[in-house]
Design an enzyme around this catalytic site. Structure first.
Site, PDB file in Angstrom:
ATOM      1  N   THR A 155      14.575 -46.154  26.758  1.00  0.00           N
ATOM      2  CA  THR A 155      14.569 -47.306  28.057  1.00  0.00           C
ATOM      3  C   THR A 155      16.103 -47.415  29.089  1.00  0.00           C
ATOM      4  OG1 THR A 155      13.387 -48.629  26.624  1.00  0.00           O
ATOM      5  CG2 THR A 155      15.282 -49.917  28.061  1.00  0.00           C
TER       6      THR A 155
HETATM    7  N1  GLU Z   1      11.475 -49.069  23.258  1.00  0.00           N
HETATM    8  C1  GLU Z   1      12.776 -49.379  24.562  1.00  0.00           C
HETATM    9  C2  GLU Z   1      13.725 -48.391  23.787  1.00  0.00           C
HETATM   10  O1  GLU Z   1      13.547 -47.471  23.335  1.00  0.00           O
HETATM   11  C3  GLU Z   1      13.003 -50.632  23.350  1.00  0.00           C
HETATM   12  C4  GLU Z   1      12.097 -51.964  24.350  1.00  0.00           C
HETATM   13  C5  GLU Z   1      12.437 -53.196  23.810  1.00  0.00           C
HETATM   14  O2  GLU Z   1      12.396 -53.465  22.517  1.00  0.00           O
HETATM   15  O3  GLU Z   1      11.741 -53.709  24.766  1.00  0.00           O
HETATM   16  O4  GLU Z   1      15.211 -48.772  24.183  1.00  0.00           O
END
Ligand code: GLU
Length: 561
Positions: free
Chosen positions: A363
């Site tokens: 993210t």
């Molecule tokens: N998978 C995401 C990340 O790696 C987070 C997604 C979420 O929690 O909305 O940070």
């Protein structure tokens, strides 16, 4: 300049200090895009939106216009706003559409169908969120805000070791989708470190958005291209899904911690609720006296996190579908009840509380503060690295894999249902002191996000760290039964042994969560301090100086004519 460091060791990156504007993000070119907007007369919202558009080009594994995210905003006039542009489950989805792998903590299913490929894709909110934030709270035209992103996509940008690493990690999956492989595996191999990556199709898509706005996707030619590609490849997202997508401006979740006010993202994120809940629990302990990274502090934070995770699994999901007991979870009374269950000498596993009736790191985050006092903290995602790995042919646009965040087992709080908003952990947060903004902060890191943001807040408030130290400091994570400790802790063998002695099962890991960045506003001088950590390509960019001082009626050029 020698600074006294709370962690006792120098930071890896250095913070930036400026007086007129600051942008932090996980790529220097993206921070620069935001700064360009501030210098062109834009405000922090223009800067943040330019930054996320630029990130969707230069940090392509983390964010796309076909993704999901949140903004937490504190406007100069004191209003607090959150924008929920998170993704939703497509209307044709069913709660038993995947076959869950028993015992998986990360929603894994057979064939990886919720992770890679068309069935992993959820209806996106990013583009609508970004353009709406701009329309409502920014002041520059969309076409201007898109300029840096278009430029980077067309002219190209340097492949960093970090980006190269992600391409290699995902090489086999990217290869399955020709339009993704064409960009990231030029000549059939991962784009080399230092090579220039150009994204002409994505540049053209962004240019169309500059003139047509978000409707180019939500009810226009880009949406039609997505729907056609989905139909051809067994995906679920249709034009109807896109047309019915709804954005929410929500009340932020709010709490207090030792006299500071915490403002963060409420459901459909679990992040803000659990940050406030955990701070409430920790408030009853004298962390400053215990000290950073001591066994007592590590133990307490780990126990507090496990309590939050027990409640998360039971209570958190789409607030439009499920009654989320936010008030109770974030109350001081409930925190006192939970605090009493913690034993300082011994690790425990916790069940969810009883409510009164009623990775990966894939993210990205950015912060922007302008001279007027607008503050933005924004986290945006594709969920996994490069999302579903699918690029819709001839658009350059990567599609998210947010379906992976839904519980693949039917009949649970966060099970799949058509149109349901997907549960997130992302926690763009703002901390205020006496009503004035003090800190904007956030990070990638999946379910590790809210615990990481919590630790950064405690680092600043309890341990007196600078923003740079706070975002870089070693972190821990515990959702039970394993306590993860980052390599970076001082005296790690002794710390790990003491934790084992208290009953934790310790695992040493290279990273907990991802590239955190934040801006601290010095309460006395108003100076802006931007920090971005070593865990991603982040950089802070600020500016001071500015317009000449022009006083009185008579303008003096000061230059002999
Ligand atoms: N998978 C995401 C990340 O790696 C987070 C997604 C979420 O929690 O909305 O940070």
């Amino acid at each position: 300049m020698s600074e006294k460091l709370a962690t006792g060791r120098p930071t890896i990156k250095r913070e930036a200090i400026a007086s007129l504007g600051m942008v932090t993000s996980n790529h220097p070119l993206a921070s620069l895009a935001g700064l360009e907007m501030l210098m062109r007369g834009g405000n922090a919202i223009d800067a943040a939106v330019a930054t996320v558009f630029a990130l969707s080009v230069v940090e392509p594994m983390m964010v796309s216009i076909f993704g999901a995210g949140f903004f937490t905003i504190r406007l100069a006039d004191g209003r607090l706003v959150t924008i929920d542009d998170y993704a939703v489950v497509p209307l044709a989805a069913r709660e038993d559409m995947y076959v869950p792998i028993p015992g998986s903590l990360d929603n894994e299913v057979e064939g990886g169908l919720n992770d890679t490929g068309y069935l992993a894709v959820a209806t996106p909110g990013s583009l609508l969120g970004w353009t709406t934030a701009l329309e409502r709270y920014g002041r520059l035209p969309l076409a201007v805000v898109l300029e840096p992103a278009v430029r980077y996509a067309r002219q190209g940008f340097r492949v960093s070791p970090y980006l190269h690493g992600f391409i290699r990690l995902c090489e086999d999956e990217l290869r399955r989708f020709p339009a993704s492989a064409e960009v990231f595996l030029p000549g059939g191999v991962p784009a080399p470190v230092g090579s220039i990556l150009r994204r002409p199709d994505y540049a053209a898509t962004l240019e169309r958005i500059a003139t047509e706005g978000a409707s180019y996707l939500y009810d226009g030619p880009l949406g039609q291209a997505v729907a056609r590609d989905m139909a051809l490849n067994g995906g679920l997202v249709t034009l109807d899904d896109l047309a019915r997508y709804r954005l929410y401006e929500r009340e932020p979740v709010r709490g207090t911690y030792r006299g500071y006010e915490i403002v963060s993202m409420g459901p459909a994120s679990s992040g803000g609720v659990h940050i406030v809940q955990m701070l409430n629990i920790l408030e009853g302990f004298d962390l400053a006296a215990m000290g950073f990274s001591t066994p007592d502090t590590v133990h307490l934070i780990a126990e507090t996190m496990k309590i939050a995770f027990a409640d998360r699994a039971r209570y958190l999901a789409d607030p439009e579908r499920v009654q989320v007991p936010v008030e109770w979870l974030t109350s001081k009374d409930y925190a006192a009840e939970r605090r009493a269950q913690i034993d300082l000498r011994r690790a425990q596993q916790y069940a969810a509380g009883i409510a009164p009736d009623g990775e990966g790191a894939c993210t990205t985050h950015c912060c922007a503060v302008d001279a007027e006092g607008n503050v933005v903290s924004a986290t945006q995602t594709l969920n996994g690295a490069f999302g579903s790995k699918v690029t819709v042919p001839r658009t350059g646009m990567l599609l998210n894999n947010c379906m992976k965040l839904m519980d693949p087992a039917p009949g649970r709080t966060n099970s799949i249902a058509p149109g349901k908003r997907i549960l997130s952990s992302m926690s763009p947060t703002i901390v205020l002191k006496a009503g004035k903004p003090l800190l904007a902060i956030g990070t990638p890191g999946g379910v590790r996000i809210f615990g990481a943001v919590l630790q950064a807040i405690v680092n600043v408030i309890d341990f007196g760290m600078s923003v740079q130290e706070a975002v870089e400091a070693p972190r821990l994570f515990d959702r039970g039964p394993v306590l993860e400790l980052e390599h970076g802790f001082d005296r790690l063998p002794e710390l790990a042994a003491e934790m084992e002695r208290r009953g934790h099962t310790v695992q040493i890991v290279p990273k907990v969560a991802g590239g955190m960045n934040g801006i601290l506003i010095d309460q006395e001088t108003g100076l802006l301090r931007g920090g971005a950590c070593w865990r991603a390509d982040g950089a802070a960019a600020g500016y001071s100086g500015g317009d000449a001082v022009v006083t009185g009626e008579e303008f003096s050029p000061g230059i002999p004519t």
